[in-house]
Structures are given as structure tokens and as C-alpha cells.
Design an enzyme around this catalytic site. Sequence first.
Site, PDB file in Angstrom:
ATOM      1  CD  GLU A 175      -3.071  -1.061   2.097  1.00  0.00           C
ATOM      2  OE1 GLU A 175      -2.992  -0.081   2.998  1.00  0.00           O
ATOM      3  OE2 GLU A 175      -4.033  -1.873   1.881  1.00  0.00           O
ATOM      4  CD  GLU A 246      -4.747  -5.989   2.555  1.00  0.00           C
ATOM      5  OE1 GLU A 246      -5.436  -5.242   3.160  1.00  0.00           O
ATOM      6  OE2 GLU A 246      -3.498  -5.851   2.781  1.00  0.00           O
TER       7      GLU A 246
END
Length: 706
Positions: A175, A246
Site C-alpha cells: 500500500e 485484500e
Amino acid sequence: MVVVLSTSGAGGATAEKGVTYDGRSLIIDGQRKLLFSGSIHYPRSTPEMWPDLIKKTKEGGIDVIQTYVFWNLHEPKLGQYDFSGRNDLVKFIKEIRSQGLYVCLRIGPFVEAEWNYGGLPFWLRDVPGMVYRTDNEPFKFHMQNFTSKIVNLMKSEGLYASQGGPIILSQIENEYGNVEASFHEKGASYVKWAAQMAVGLQTGVPWIMCKQPDAPDPVINTCNGMRCGETFPGPNSPNKPKLWTEDWTSFYQAYGAEPYIRSAEDIAFHAALFIAKNGSYINYYMYHGGTNFGRTTSSYFITGYYDQAPLDEYGLLRQPKYGHLKELHAAIKSSANPLLHGKQTVLSLGTMQQAYVFEDENSGCVAFLVNNDERKAIQIQFRNNKYSLLSKSIGILQDCKTLIYQTKKVNVAKNMRVTTPVQLFNVPDKWEVFTESIPTFSDTTLKTNALLEHTNLTKDKSDYLWYTLRFKQDSPCANPSLYIESLGHVVHVFVNNALAGSGHGSRNITVVKLQVPVSLINGQNNISILSGMVGLPDSGAYMERKSYGLTKAQISCGGTKAIDLSGSQWGYLVGLLGDKVRVHQWRNIKSVKLNTNSNELIKNHPLVWYKTMFDEPKGDGPVGLNMGSMGKGEVWVNGESIGRYWVSFLTPSGHPSQSIYHIPRAFLKPSGNLLVVFEEEGGDPLGISLNTISVIGSNQAQSQLS
């Protein structure tokens, strides 16, 4: 033939052995694959739990286990590695392989994950010139060292798919798109470097970067979130597949916050939508969350992790989530051929309704009928047939004809978790007690005329740092009070050995401000302030610059006079005496000479260690300790920390965020188990209970497919 990805290749060719990809999906051993994955983090459970967790995950229709690699577990000291016990990554992957599943290995080595310091070892901060996660030579040096260490370990065990092993994907960074702009041009150059470094390690399987739109070829950029079918614009090249790394089955939970409940219907809707929009890989984060043992959780997060996942903290099925998703996987896989090889057509069936159709002469046909109306069920006409769709639901038509699954229609009954007390610890003379002494300025060796930063002294070896001061009252001070500001998480103020007051922050309150009335004597006064942390942060730019601990201290006299103590001479002491003598370990108990209170057990007193013994409950089901009568602290069983507890930090509804704390069976022996509790605030150990955990109700899915 082994496929080796290079920085120049897009990975579009098929292969007989290994993994590559095209614009539709990953290609394993020459075959396109539609894959469902589930996150299980090996250190958040025990090796004894792994086989059953993996078995249940496979039975849920999952093809891949996805895990992070935790740098600070494996290299706690520079150059000293640990792959034992819960840290045995190779054993975990081999167990996955033995059950016939694939692995997605998210090396990071920054991982976030609500894990202490995002997985970075704290010793990195002391490396000269260090700036984390940017085009910084010291960081890149150590990051490449660790990444290479893990890749070479996997290669030496033959665990990459290119070697016939189960690892089909690896992830570099995590991320980074969230913080890249903070580093300006050095952020972009770091992304290129990280991708090139990873691909250069020649694993023979693709690399991914999540939430990284600028992931350089051949690295695949992937989506994280709850609605990637709606929010993800797709990969940054038509030659890359659409992957969801995710899909959050719940969300993290901080102390003082309620659990986040995400319904089975909502997860199924967005997973089906992602597949309908050409997605070919979905990973549920988490499929089993587990437990943040010891001090492994990041700032303010509770010890249980993603308890609302399809497999709960203890590894028990959470219905209907587990069963409803199992049915979804079966329904989608029954049409894998047209999904992977058919041509996609999108049809409008109304203002809020669409059909996504995949069709091919050889592979057949499948349709996803989507009703986006959150209030109304609707009848849809598709290819001369009528279908009833519930509100906010997706129906899957096998052969573009038979409705075999609807995301809003749940056929699996809800089950219920039951906590059964099997032992109470309510006999006072069964407890032994050791009370922490309150250090004074004269007890310290490190002294300076400044308030020092908390973690520079503790090096994250302890949550606790004592700030001590001698204050001489040589003039009248009416109604004295002490004002404290701290960037730490908790402060406890002691004046002349007596607790004057306490305060704490939260996930949203980063500065603790505390004003407490104090009783001062004429002459010398001892002020001792205990600063506490509840984990280090797991995210954000420039983490190495963050500071904690006391920043201001002053005595006020009736609001008319303020005496600034910040520049006074302070003495420092790292950690607790009980930690230093290792009270929590069996072999040292006698050497500590525990103070047993023969008249009355010490209760509701700060900084107390409690010790007792217990036998293992019968059976083989999960075990939990109910700490509802205590305040805040940490628990050890046979020397193993089961994590921090903080039951006094209540949610808006007036309940603890977590009361029951998991004791893995692997920590227990049949009899004579040592229980040690460190209570920081004050609590009643007579209210602690040992419990077995079970579920009643549905453990099986009644399939919509039958």
C-alpha cells in the site's frame, strides 16, 4: 520449461511449468486459473493450529493461502534470524503444500497489517541516515538484504511454483500508494527500484504491488478494499490480470471501539461483482485473523485480530459467513471455463440492473445478473426467461439459464459462539503477589536536564519508561496540581510513592493531557511518572521521525503560579522490575521471592504481578481467559505471552472491546500450568475465569447448488 519474468517482459506467454499471466488471469502450468484466496498469518496462530486452519480453509473453497512475512519477527537483531516456533515460515508453507493449496507470499518487508511498527525491526531506526520506505540508501540496503534472505530461503526449500512448489505470487512493498506523494520524486524512484530489485531476484513467479497504480512492468498492481468491483479502475496494462489482494471480511478493531460487522451478503455481492467485471483472483483479508500474541500488535489495537472473519480468532467456523462464501466459490468455479475463456458482454437490464455475460462456443456460457437497487427486489427478463432478484443482489446463471446462486439469499443458519467457565480463580490464597516498587530519582543512572523521547530509551524492548524527578517545595503552594502532556499512550503519575492520577490516549487522541491534584510535603518530593505504549504505529510516512513520551510537565499552585519542570533534571529507568527478573517464567518464580499477602489479597492496586496455577481443561477445543474483572496489562501462560489486555477501555456502548483472551492448547500441559498477570491500573484477580470456547448451531452449509 521454467518461466522467468524480466523487467522487459509483460508475462503474457504460457508455460508448461511455473506461473505467468495474461490480461485475463494468472497462468499456472500453462492453464488459466480463477482463484479464491484467504489470508492466514502464521505467527497469529500456533504450528499446532496450522493443519486444521488450512483444512477448513480448503473446505471453504479456497485455493490459495496468502500471508505476510514479518521482518521484525525474523530479524529481531541485525543479522540474527529466527524461524522457530510460530515464526517457522517454511513449515507453514510446507503444510499448505501438503494440503494441495497455493501460496501468495507478501514479503513486503513493510507490511502494515496492524502489526507492531508495520513489521519493521526497531533497530533500523538507529542506522545512520535512515529514512524508511523511500529512495534512501541505508533503507534500500537492509530491505534488499531481508527480501533476498526470504527469497533464497524459499528457493533453497524448492517452494516457488517454478520449482514445483506452492508459491505462485510474491508481493513487494505494501500500500505504498498511500504515502508515495509524501516522498515527492524519491517516492516514484523508490517504487521503480523496489520493483526492479524484486524481479531481479528471479523467483520465476509474478510480483505484485497492492494499491500501487504506478507499479512498473512486469509487476501487477492490485486492489485492496471492500468494493474493488466498484472502486478499482483495473491493472495499469491490458496485459495484466485483475487481482484483489485484500477483500476485507471485517475490519481491525482498536481498544475503545466496537467490532466491525460485515455481512456475508455484502462480501458475496462485491466478490461476485469483481468476478463479473473480469476479476480472476480474490483474497479474503482475513480468512482467519488469529491472535496478536505478546507485544506484536500496533498502536491501540486489540489482541484478537479479525475475529469476525470466516474462521474466528480461535479457528472456529463463523456462520453464515463461512458457508455462504463456500457456496459462492462453488457456483463461480462451476463456470470457470466460460469466465476464463469466453467473451464478456455487458447488457443494461434497467436503470439499476445489468447482466455480465461470458460466452464461448467451446467453453459455454455464464451470466451475472446484478440488481443494484438497495430497497427493491425485482424481476429481470434475460434471454426469454424471468428471474427474481432480491434487493442489492447478484444472481449467477449457470449455462446462462439456471439460477444457481444469489448473493442476498443465505441458506446457512447463523451459529453462536459459547463461552463456558470451567475454572474460577476466586480463592485468595491460591494467588501469589509481587508489587512493583515505584522508582525515585535516586534509583536511576541516566539523568539529564530534558524530557527524553520514550522509544529512544526503550528501543521497544518494553512498553514502559519511568520519568523521575525531585521537586523541592520551598515556598507556599496552595492547591498544587501537576499538568502533564505526553505523546505516549498511557501515563501514571506517582507523587511520594502514591498514585496521583492516570490518563491515556486513543487511536484518535494522540496527545495525552492530564492535570491531577497532588499532595506535596515541605522539602523534597519524589515525582515518578510511568509512560506506557500500546504498540508502535504500523503506517504513515516518516515513521522513523515519530516521537513518544512526556513533552511537558508543570506544577500549578491554585491556578496563580506555574512552575515548569520540563527543563529540570530527570532520571530515567526503562521497563519494570518484574520484567527484568522475568516473573512470568516458571524457573525464576522462587528467586523473585513473591510477596504473598497472608491476610488479604492485594486488589485494585496499580503495578501488581499476580501468579497462580491451573490445570488444562478437558477436551481439545479452544481455551480463553476472561479478564473482565481486571484493568490493563499483559498475561503469560507457562512463560508465553497471550498478549496485552485492556478491559477498562470501554466502547461507546459501555463494554470492553475484548474480555476473553485466547490461550492456545499448545501453550498448555495437562496440569501445573503457570498463569502470570501483570496489572497496570488495578483490578480484581478473583474475578478471572478459565473458559472453553465452542459453537452451537450450523457448522455445515446447505448449498444453493443442491
